[in-house]
Design an enzyme around this catalytic site. Structure first.
Site, PDB file in Angstrom:
ATOM      1  N   CYS A 111      -1.170  -0.339   1.446  1.00 13.13           N
ATOM      2  CA  CYS A 111      -0.484  -1.347   0.465  1.00 13.13           C
ATOM      3  C   CYS A 111       0.385  -0.746  -0.477  1.00 13.13           C
ATOM      4  O   CYS A 111       1.171  -1.222  -1.043  1.00 13.13           O
ATOM      5  CB  CYS A 111      -1.736  -2.101  -0.078  1.00 13.13           C
ATOM      6  SG  CYS A 111      -2.965  -2.768   0.972  1.00 13.13           S
ATOM      7  N   HIS A 253       1.036  -5.474  -5.859  1.00 13.77           N
ATOM      8  CA  HIS A 253       0.581  -5.653  -4.581  1.00 13.77           C
ATOM      9  C   HIS A 253      -0.451  -6.912  -5.077  1.00 13.77           C
ATOM     10  O   HIS A 253      -1.491  -6.708  -5.842  1.00 13.77           O
ATOM     11  CB  HIS A 253       0.184  -4.433  -4.212  1.00 13.77           C
ATOM     12  CG  HIS A 253      -1.027  -4.651  -3.072  1.00 13.77           C
ATOM     13  ND1 HIS A 253      -0.518  -5.562  -1.825  1.00 13.77           N
ATOM     14  CD2 HIS A 253      -2.237  -4.315  -2.445  1.00 13.77           C
ATOM     15  CE1 HIS A 253      -1.602  -5.562  -0.934  1.00 13.77           C
ATOM     16  NE2 HIS A 253      -2.535  -4.924  -1.580  1.00 13.77           N
ATOM     17  N   ASN A 283      -3.987 -10.858   1.016  1.00 12.75           N
ATOM     18  CA  ASN A 283      -3.507  -9.452   0.879  1.00 12.75           C
ATOM     19  C   ASN A 283      -2.757  -9.363   2.298  1.00 12.75           C
ATOM     20  O   ASN A 283      -3.403  -9.278   3.157  1.00 12.75           O
ATOM     21  CB  ASN A 283      -4.811  -8.675   0.546  1.00 12.75           C
ATOM     22  CG  ASN A 283      -4.279  -7.201   0.545  1.00 12.75           C
ATOM     23  OD1 ASN A 283      -3.165  -6.915   0.950  1.00 12.75           O
ATOM     24  ND2 ASN A 283      -5.307  -6.179   0.163  1.00 12.75           N
TER      25      ASN A 283
END
Ligand code: COA
Length: 326
Positions: A111, A253, A283
C-alpha cells in the site's frame, strides 16, 4: 530540477459490491464493517485485469495532460497484484497507450507502492535523466482474497489511478520513506512456492500446489500506522521548512476511517483536511492515493501551489510520506 504535477486519471471497475452483499456470503454485517472501517462499498472486477485498468487510468491522465504519449520517458506501475509474472504491467500499459519511448517497470511495496513509485520518478527527474513520467497504482486485490475469511474480504477493492509528472524549474518534494522487514508477517500473501524436480510437494507450506490468500494481523497493522505515520508527517513538514498550517490536505492511503481519524487526532488537525473515499472503494492498496487525487482534481479541490501530504503504509512493513506542491 524539480517536478510538477500535470494531470491525473483513474479507473474503477463497474461492479459495485456493498456490505449487504458480503453479509450474504460471510458472517458479517453492514453495521460491523462500516463502524470498524468506514467502508460501505467496493468495486470488484469481473474481467478487467491490473494492466487493463492501469491503461484505462493512464489514457485519461495522458488525455488531460494533452501530451503526446511518445513524450513519456518512463512508466512505473506500483502493484502487488500483477496479471502476470511477466511481462510486467508497465510494458503492457506502454503498448496500450503507445508510449514507445518509455522505459517500463513495476514496483512492489504494497500500500506504500504509489508513494515509492512517485519518489522513484522524482529521483530520475531530479537527476535530469528523464523529463516526463507516467506513475500508476493498479490492483486487482479481489483475486488475492479468501472470500470465506470475513476478517479480510470486507476490507479491499479493485481499481487504478494514474498521474503524469514532468520536470519543472520549481516545486517542492520532500519525503520520509521506511521499511521494517522484521514485521513482514503482519500482512502476507504468498505467491508461488518453490517447486521443481528436486522439491517434493510436501515441502510447500500447505502441502499442496495451491496459491495463498491475504492474511493480516489487523490490530498489529493498525497500531503500526497510528504510531508511525503522524511522526513521518511531522518529520517531512519540518524537512520542507513548513508548518502544519501550510498543509492544505493530508491524502492518506485509504485503509480505514478510524486510522485516518486517529492520525488527524494525533496531529490535532481537523478531519476535513483528510479527504476520504474509502466508503465507496474500500482499500485499493497502491491505487488508493492516485484514485483519491484524481477524484479531488475533478472536483477542482487541487489548486496550484497547494501543499499536500501524501502518505502510504502497509505490508512489508513499508511506509512513505511525501510533501508535494501541487
Ligand atoms: N464481521 C464481523 N465480525 C468480524 C469481522 C467481520 N467482517 N471480522 C472480524 N470479526 C470479528 C472477529 O472474529 C473477532 O471476533 P471474536 O472477538 O469473537 O474473536 C472480532 O470481530 C474482533 O476482531 P478484531 O480483529 O479484534 O477486530 P478489530 O477491532 O481489530 O477490527 C480491523 C479489525 C481489521 C477492522 C482492524 O484491526 C483494522 O482496521 N486494522 C487495520 C487493517 C488495515 O487497514 N490494513 C491495511 C493496511 S494497508
Amino acid at each position: 530540477m524539480e517536478m510538477r504535477f500535470v494531470s491525473t486519471g483513474s479507473y474503477l471497475p463497474e461492479q459495485v459490491v456493498d456490505n449487504e452483499f458480503l453479509s450474504q456470503i460471510v458472517d458479517t454485517s453492514d453495521e460491523w464493517i462500516s463502524s470498524r472501517t468506514g467502508i460501505r462499498q467496493r468495486r470488484v472486477t469481473i474481467g478487467e485485469g491490473t494492466a487493463c485498468m492501469a491503461a484505462k487510468a493512464a489514457a485519461k491522465a495522458i488525455a488531460r495532460a494533452d501530451i503526446d504519449p511518445m513524450d513519456i520517458d518512463i512508466i512505473i506501475v506500483a502493484t502487488m497484484s500483477p496479471d502476470n509474472c511477466l511481462p510486467n504491467t508497465a510494458c503492457e500499459v506502454q503498448a496500450e497507450v503507445g508510449a514507445m519511448n518509455a522505459v517500463c517497470f513495476d514496483l512492489s511495496a504494497a500500500c506504500s507502492g504509489f508513494v515509492y513509485a512517485l519518489n522513484t520518478a522524482y529521483s530520475f527527474i531530479k537527476a535530469g535523466i528523464y523529463k516526463t513520467a507516467l506513475v500508476i497504482g493498479s490492483e486487482v486485490l479481489s483475486k488475492m482474497l479468501d472470500w470465506n475469511d470475513r476478517s479480510t474480504c470486507v476490507l479491499f477493492g479493485d481499481g487504478a489511478g494514474a498521474m503524469i509528472v514532468q520536470a519543472s524549474e520549481t516545486g517542492i518534494f520532500e519525503s520520509v520513506l521506511g521499511s521494517d522487514g522484521t514485521r513482514k508477517d503482519a500482512l502476507t500473501c504468498a505467491s508461488r512456492y518453490i517447486r521443481n524436480p528436486l522439491v517434493s510437494k510436501e515441502n510447500t507450506p500447505s502441502g499442496e500446489d495451491t496459491l495463498d490468500y491475504v492474511k493480516m494481523e489487523g490490530q498489529e497493522v493498525f497500531k503500526f500506522v497510528v504510531k508511525t505515520i503522524p511522526l513521518t508527517i511531522q518529520q517531512v513538514i519540518e524537512k520542507a521548512g513548513c508548518t502544519q498550517e501550510d498543509i492544505r490536505y493530508y491524502v492518506l492511503h485509504q485503509a480505514n476511517q478510524r486510522i485516518l481519524e486517529s492520525v488527524a487526532k494525533k496531529l490535532k488537525e481537523p478531519i476535513e483536511k483528510f479527504p476520504m473515499n474509502l466508503d465507496k472503494y474500500g482499500n485499493t492498496s497502491a491505487a488508493s492515493i492516485p484514485i483519491l487525487l484524481d477524484k479531488m482534481n475533478k472536483k477542482n479541490m487541487l489548486n496550484r501551489g497547494d501543499k499536500i501530504i501524501l502518505s502510504g503504509f502497509g505490508g512489508g512493513l513499508t511506509w512513505g510520506t511525501t510533501l508535494i506542491e501541487w
